[in-house]
Design a protein around this motif. Structure first.
Motif, PDB file in Angstrom:
ATOM      1  N   HIS A 124      11.052  -0.604   2.666  1.00 57.24           N
ATOM      2  CA  HIS A 124      10.552   0.594   3.343  1.00 57.24           C
ATOM      3  C   HIS A 124      11.023   1.850   2.613  1.00 57.24           C
ATOM      4  CE1 HIS A 124       9.317  -2.311   6.220  1.00 57.24           C
ATOM      5  NE2 HIS A 124      10.554  -2.627   6.542  1.00 57.24           N
ATOM      6  N   ALA A 125      10.510   2.971   3.001  1.00 59.70           N
ATOM      7  CA  ALA A 125      10.796   4.220   2.290  1.00 59.70           C
ATOM      8  C   ALA A 125      11.091   5.336   3.281  1.00 59.70           C
ATOM      9  CB  ALA A 125       9.627   4.602   1.393  1.00 59.70           C
ATOM     10  N   CYS A 126      12.064   5.106   4.162  1.00 63.50           N
ATOM     11  CA  CYS A 126      12.452   6.164   5.102  1.00 63.50           C
ATOM     12  C   CYS A 126      12.957   7.365   4.305  1.00 63.50           C
ATOM     13  CB  CYS A 126      13.534   5.654   6.038  1.00 63.50           C
ATOM     14  SG  CYS A 126      13.012   4.252   7.055  1.00 63.50           S
ATOM     15  N   THR A 127      12.582   8.547   4.727  1.00 61.29           N
ATOM     16  CA  THR A 127      12.830   9.730   3.917  1.00 61.29           C
ATOM     17  C   THR A 127      14.303  10.103   3.830  1.00 61.29           C
ATOM     18  OG1 THR A 127      12.406  11.135   5.846  1.00 61.29           O
ATOM     19  CG2 THR A 127      10.544  10.684   4.389  1.00 61.29           C
ATOM     20  N   PHE A 128      15.125   9.600   4.729  1.00 61.95           N
ATOM     21  CA  PHE A 128      16.543   9.945   4.740  1.00 61.95           C
ATOM     22  C   PHE A 128      17.406   8.936   3.988  1.00 61.95           C
ATOM     23  CE2 PHE A 128      15.591   7.449   8.508  1.00 61.95           C
ATOM     24  CZ  PHE A 128      16.533   6.416   8.404  1.00 61.95           C
ATOM     25  N   ASP A 235       9.516  11.807  18.640  1.00 60.93           N
ATOM     26  CA  ASP A 235       8.437  11.182  17.867  1.00 60.93           C
ATOM     27  C   ASP A 235       8.120  11.962  16.600  1.00 60.93           C
ATOM     28  OD1 ASP A 235       8.157   9.100  19.614  1.00 60.93           O
ATOM     29  OD2 ASP A 235       6.435   9.936  20.676  1.00 60.93           O
ATOM     30  N   LEU A 236       8.159  13.281  16.666  1.00 62.83           N
ATOM     31  CA  LEU A 236       7.837  14.091  15.487  1.00 62.83           C
ATOM     32  C   LEU A 236       8.850  13.845  14.375  1.00 62.83           C
ATOM     33  CD1 LEU A 236       6.119  16.205  14.087  1.00 62.83           C
ATOM     34  CD2 LEU A 236       7.552  17.982  15.148  1.00 62.83           C
ATOM     35  N   ILE A 237      10.132  13.821  14.729  1.00 59.77           N
ATOM     36  CA  ILE A 237      11.159  13.578  13.714  1.00 59.77           C
ATOM     37  C   ILE A 237      11.054  12.149  13.190  1.00 59.77           C
ATOM     38  CG2 ILE A 237      13.625  13.503  13.259  1.00 59.77           C
ATOM     39  CD1 ILE A 237      12.491  16.313  13.551  1.00 59.77           C
ATOM     40  N   LEU A 238      10.759  11.193  14.051  1.00 57.39           N
ATOM     41  CA  LEU A 238      10.577   9.811  13.599  1.00 57.39           C
ATOM     42  C   LEU A 238       9.443   9.721  12.572  1.00 57.39           C
ATOM     43  CD1 LEU A 238      11.006   7.887  16.964  1.00 57.39           C
ATOM     44  CD2 LEU A 238      12.527   7.737  14.975  1.00 57.39           C
ATOM     45  N   LYS A 239       8.371  10.444  12.818  1.00 50.16           N
ATOM     46  CA  LYS A 239       7.261  10.449  11.854  1.00 50.16           C
ATOM     47  C   LYS A 239       7.687  11.089  10.542  1.00 50.16           C
ATOM     48  CE  LYS A 239       3.530  10.503  15.284  1.00 50.16           C
ATOM     49  NZ  LYS A 239       2.415  11.290  15.881  1.00 50.16           N
TER      50      LYS A 239
END
Length: 295
Positions: A124-128, A235-239
């Motif tokens: 996966h490529a989570c931004t953090f 939800d916005l931060i999760l996205k």
């Protein structure tokens, strides 16, 4: 100094791997290995501190760095006078990386709880997250390999097995037939009825398969504890993090579990201060802690 030292930082998987590294290099005199972590800036700072402390304690030793920071922070760590060299993170469990034969003896058990790594890397490529850069793509140990590892620990007196991985619930997707984690857990429980307790390290709730859910919810030997890789309550931060679940997915999962197993304890990873986070978003983090009764 005449004994090998292995210093482990970071996740449970790193600690499990450090035991295997210690078994590989225990015959090498005057060696210090720092199994590093780079999941956050603080983790990198702790890695640098550990390197300095190790050098101060063992000034004549050969000091090698492995782990995630050995990949993501190699240039910076390589500039440290204390560091003599690196072992690639993906090769650190290969005896050839240490110029030694495969060990012929079992690991020496520390205590009655054993951390067994069954999966490594992440697709996966989570931004953090820098973990894919540090550990590579997702790789799974097959069921037979895991059963041998569990059996070895039971012989040593283990009373609780903790299955660990970078992205534990992705276990099996790269194996023939693409088994799910529930199949592995069921195989361990069936093979070893004498195992009193089995626990899971951090899991991605969106990947929990039906068989695994039923075992967590109803099998007494699977500990009533679930640690979710939740990360945020908005939800916005999760996205923006590129997570694959929304807030309601986590709430629905925990609600279903508590309906089946009222004594289950819920833990979670949550990030505060993510870029673009507002006071409203932060309040959503606090709210989900309360709603899920995260401990």
């Amino acid at each position: 100094m005449s004994e090998t030292r292995v210093i482990s930082l970071g996740c449970r998987l790193n600690h499990a791997e450090s035991e295997r590294i210690a078994a590989l290099v225990e015959a090498q005199p005057d060696l210090v290995v720092v199994n590093s972590c780079s999941v956050t800036r603080e983790a990198v700072r702790h890695t640098r501190q550990a390197i300095r402390r190790a050098r101060k304690a063992h000034p004549a030793a050969r000091l090698l760095v492995t782990g995630c920071a050995a990949e993501t922070e190699r240039e910076a760590l390589g500039a440290m006078d204390e560091v003599d060299g690196f072992v690639a993170n993906q090769a650190k469990l290969d005896a050839r990386s240490w110029n030694v034969p495969e060990p012929q003896v079992a690991l020496r058990q520390q205590g009655t709880r054993a951390f067994i790594g069954v999966q490594n890397g992440c697709d996966h490529a989570c931004t953090f997250c820098s973990i894919p850069a540090g550990r590579g793509t997702s790789r799974s140990d097959d069921i037979a390999t895991v059963l041998r590892a569990v059996e070895a620990r039971l012989i040593e007196g283990t009373q609780e097995v903790v299955l660990t991985g970078v992205d534990l619930t992705s276990w099996g997707h790269d194996l023939p037939g693409e088994p799910r984690l529930g199949e592995l857990v069921a195989a361990i429980l069936a093979k070893f009825p004498q195992l009193p307790r089995l626990r899971l390290s951090s899991v991605d709730g969106i990947e929990i398969d039906d068989a695994l859910f039923d075992l967590i919810a109803g099998e007494p030997r699977v500990m009533p504890h679930l640690h979710l890789s939740l990360q945020h309550g908005s939800d916005l931060i999760l996205k923006r993090m590129k997570r694959r679940h929304l807030r309601d997915d986590a709430v629905a999962l925990v609600t279903r579990l508590k309906e089946r197993r009222s004594d289950i304890a819920i833990g979670a990873d949550l990030i505060a201060g993510f870029p673009t986070e507002t006071e409203e978003h932060h309040a959503a983090n606090l709210a989900i802690i309360e709603e899920l009764q995260i401990v």
